[in-house]
Design an enzyme around this catalytic site. Structure first.
Site, PDB file in Angstrom:
ATOM      1  N   ASP A  88       0.824  -1.178   0.120  1.00  0.00           N
ATOM      2  CA  ASP A  88       0.059  -0.114  -0.021  1.00  0.00           C
ATOM      3  C   ASP A  88       0.893   1.216  -0.051  1.00  0.00           C
ATOM      4  O   ASP A  88       2.182   0.955  -0.335  1.00  0.00           O
ATOM      5  CB  ASP A  88      -0.945  -0.181   1.142  1.00  0.00           C
ATOM      6  CG  ASP A  88      -0.445   0.109   2.458  1.00  0.00           C
ATOM      7  OD1 ASP A  88       0.927   0.299   2.422  1.00  0.00           O
ATOM      8  OD2 ASP A  88      -1.168   0.201   3.570  1.00  0.00           O
ATOM      9  N   HIS A  89       0.442   2.466   0.226  1.00  0.00           N
ATOM     10  CA  HIS A  89       1.044   3.591   0.011  1.00  0.00           C
ATOM     11  C   HIS A  89       1.992   3.713   1.210  1.00  0.00           C
ATOM     12  O   HIS A  89       3.112   4.264   0.948  1.00  0.00           O
ATOM     13  CB  HIS A  89       0.046   4.671   0.365  1.00  0.00           C
ATOM     14  CG  HIS A  89      -0.802   4.601   1.625  1.00  0.00           C
ATOM     15  ND1 HIS A  89      -2.020   3.827   1.485  1.00  0.00           N
ATOM     16  CD2 HIS A  89      -0.666   5.167   2.596  1.00  0.00           C
ATOM     17  CE1 HIS A  89      -2.467   3.918   2.631  1.00  0.00           C
ATOM     18  NE2 HIS A  89      -2.078   4.610   3.474  1.00  0.00           N
TER      19      HIS A  89
ATOM     20  N   CYS B 280       2.763  -3.234   4.143  1.00  0.00           N
ATOM     21  CA  CYS B 280       1.986  -2.098   4.495  1.00  0.00           C
ATOM     22  C   CYS B 280       2.468  -1.380   5.545  1.00  0.00           C
ATOM     23  O   CYS B 280       3.821  -1.573   5.840  1.00  0.00           O
ATOM     24  CB  CYS B 280       0.395  -2.543   4.695  1.00  0.00           C
ATOM     25  SG  CYS B 280       0.499  -3.397   6.389  1.00  0.00           S
TER      26      CYS B 280
ATOM     27  N   THR C 182       2.269  -1.644   9.158  1.00  0.00           N
ATOM     28  CA  THR C 182       2.680  -2.536  10.028  1.00  0.00           C
ATOM     29  C   THR C 182       2.938  -3.896   9.546  1.00  0.00           C
ATOM     30  O   THR C 182       3.852  -4.801  10.308  1.00  0.00           O
ATOM     31  CB  THR C 182       1.718  -2.578  11.119  1.00  0.00           C
ATOM     32  OG1 THR C 182       0.463  -3.023  10.405  1.00  0.00           O
ATOM     33  CG2 THR C 182       1.522  -1.203  11.842  1.00  0.00           C
ATOM     34  N   GLY C 183       2.512  -4.255   8.260  1.00  0.00           N
ATOM     35  CA  GLY C 183       2.417  -5.668   7.744  1.00  0.00           C
ATOM     36  C   GLY C 183       1.327  -6.456   8.458  1.00  0.00           C
ATOM     37  O   GLY C 183       1.002  -7.506   7.818  1.00  0.00           O
ATOM     38  N   ILE C 184       0.337  -5.932   9.432  1.00  0.00           N
ATOM     39  CA  ILE C 184      -0.550  -6.467   9.914  1.00  0.00           C
ATOM     40  C   ILE C 184      -1.810  -6.587   9.043  1.00  0.00           C
ATOM     41  O   ILE C 184      -2.379  -7.653   8.544  1.00  0.00           O
ATOM     42  CB  ILE C 184      -1.119  -5.933  11.231  1.00  0.00           C
ATOM     43  CG1 ILE C 184       0.247  -6.048  12.337  1.00  0.00           C
ATOM     44  CG2 ILE C 184      -2.089  -6.679  11.880  1.00  0.00           C
ATOM     45  CD1 ILE C 184       0.021  -5.174  13.540  1.00  0.00           C
ATOM     46  N   GLY C 185      -2.209  -5.336   8.678  1.00  0.00           N
ATOM     47  CA  GLY C 185      -3.325  -5.704   7.879  1.00  0.00           C
ATOM     48  C   GLY C 185      -3.345  -6.541   6.512  1.00  0.00           C
ATOM     49  O   GLY C 185      -4.226  -7.374   6.206  1.00  0.00           O
TER      50      GLY C 185
ATOM     51  N   HIS D 202       9.753 -24.347   8.407  1.00  0.00           N
ATOM     52  CA  HIS D 202       8.648 -24.912   9.104  1.00  0.00           C
ATOM     53  C   HIS D 202       7.243 -24.795   8.632  1.00  0.00           C
ATOM     54  O   HIS D 202       6.492 -25.806   8.529  1.00  0.00           O
ATOM     55  CB  HIS D 202       8.724 -24.526  10.737  1.00  0.00           C
ATOM     56  CG  HIS D 202       9.904 -24.797  11.186  1.00  0.00           C
ATOM     57  ND1 HIS D 202      10.000 -24.905  12.768  1.00  0.00           N
ATOM     58  CD2 HIS D 202      11.158 -25.600  10.677  1.00  0.00           C
ATOM     59  CE1 HIS D 202      11.511 -25.214  12.924  1.00  0.00           C
ATOM     60  NE2 HIS D 202      12.011 -25.738  11.720  1.00  0.00           N
TER      61      HIS D 202
ATOM     62  N   ARG E 218       8.111 -33.867   9.526  1.00  0.00           N
ATOM     63  CA  ARG E 218       6.926 -33.658  10.421  1.00  0.00           C
ATOM     64  C   ARG E 218       6.256 -32.225  10.215  1.00  0.00           C
ATOM     65  O   ARG E 218       5.134 -32.159  10.586  1.00  0.00           O
ATOM     66  CB  ARG E 218       7.521 -33.575  11.810  1.00  0.00           C
ATOM     67  CG  ARG E 218       8.689 -32.353  12.092  1.00  0.00           C
ATOM     68  CD  ARG E 218       9.450 -32.672  13.354  1.00  0.00           C
ATOM     69  NE  ARG E 218       9.919 -31.486  13.904  1.00  0.00           N
ATOM     70  CZ  ARG E 218      11.314 -31.225  13.369  1.00  0.00           C
ATOM     71  NH1 ARG E 218      11.842 -31.744  12.469  1.00  0.00           N
ATOM     72  NH2 ARG E 218      11.886 -29.980  13.884  1.00  0.00           N
ATOM     73  N   HIS E 219       6.973 -31.309   9.621  1.00  0.00           N
ATOM     74  CA  HIS E 219       6.325 -29.937   9.009  1.00  0.00           C
ATOM     75  C   HIS E 219       5.118 -29.898   8.267  1.00  0.00           C
ATOM     76  O   HIS E 219       4.194 -29.303   8.220  1.00  0.00           O
ATOM     77  CB  HIS E 219       7.417 -28.825   8.885  1.00  0.00           C
ATOM     78  CG  HIS E 219       8.600 -28.810   9.764  1.00  0.00           C
ATOM     79  ND1 HIS E 219       8.252 -28.312  11.018  1.00  0.00           N
ATOM     80  CD2 HIS E 219       9.933 -29.096   9.631  1.00  0.00           C
ATOM     81  CE1 HIS E 219       9.489 -28.475  11.681  1.00  0.00           C
ATOM     82  NE2 HIS E 219      10.373 -28.960  10.889  1.00  0.00           N
TER      83      HIS E 219
END
Ligand code: RB5
Length: 148
Positions: free
Chosen positions: A8-9, A64, A66-69, A97, A131-132
């Site tokens: 994003d911006h 973005c 924070t990278g969260i959205g 993993h 296993r992963h």
């Protein structure tokens, strides 16, 4: 190798720096926007990158503020495993993993130098399987159960 990238911006300038590094290293970069620092909505960019990742079976990068959205939005798309990483160890583990197919970063959190190291760690690491694989299969099963 192809890499799909979008921001994003808030991530526009960091995305440009990452593209320079990726092209220098010989990656084919598919820029899914945004293409100016004007305000856009991160879910639109997450969807565009995720669609390319699934279509071309290539890694993706989303940025973005924070990278969260943008990671939340990407993870709504079945088949996407987006990992928000702020340092190289997490980026390596996300591939090794979790078989993450999208790396998310926060441009207001991370500096350019560190972001570039995170991207390199992500792209240079392969999924370890074994296993992963069972655990990643369980993620897919949860996704299947809850997708109408
Ligand atoms: C945009 O101002 C900001 O909300 C966005 O870049 C991101 O941080 C959301 O998670």
């Amino acid at each position: 190798m192809k890499v799909a990238i979008g921001s994003d911006h808030a991530g526009f300038h960091l995305k440009k720096e990452i593209i320079v590094m990726l092209e220098y290293k010989g990656y084919e970069v598919l820029d899914c926007g945004c293409f100016s620092p004007d305000s856009v909505d991160y879910p639109d960019i997450a969807e565009a990158v995720a669609e390319e990742v699934l279509k071309d079976q290539c890694p993706g990068i989303v940025i973005c503020g924070t990278g969260i959205g943008i990671s939340m939005a990407a993870n709504k798309i079945p088949g996407i495993r987006a990992a928000l990483c702020g340092e190289p160890f997490s980026a390596r583990m996300a591939r090794e993993h979790n078989d993450a197919n999208i790396l998310a970063m926060g441009a207001r959190i991370i500096g350019t130098g560190l972001a570039i190291e995170v991207v390199k760690a992500f792209l240079d690491t392969s999924f370890a399987g074994e296993r992963h694989q069972l655990r990643v299969d369980k993620i897919r099963e949860i996704e299947r159960k809850h997708t109408r």
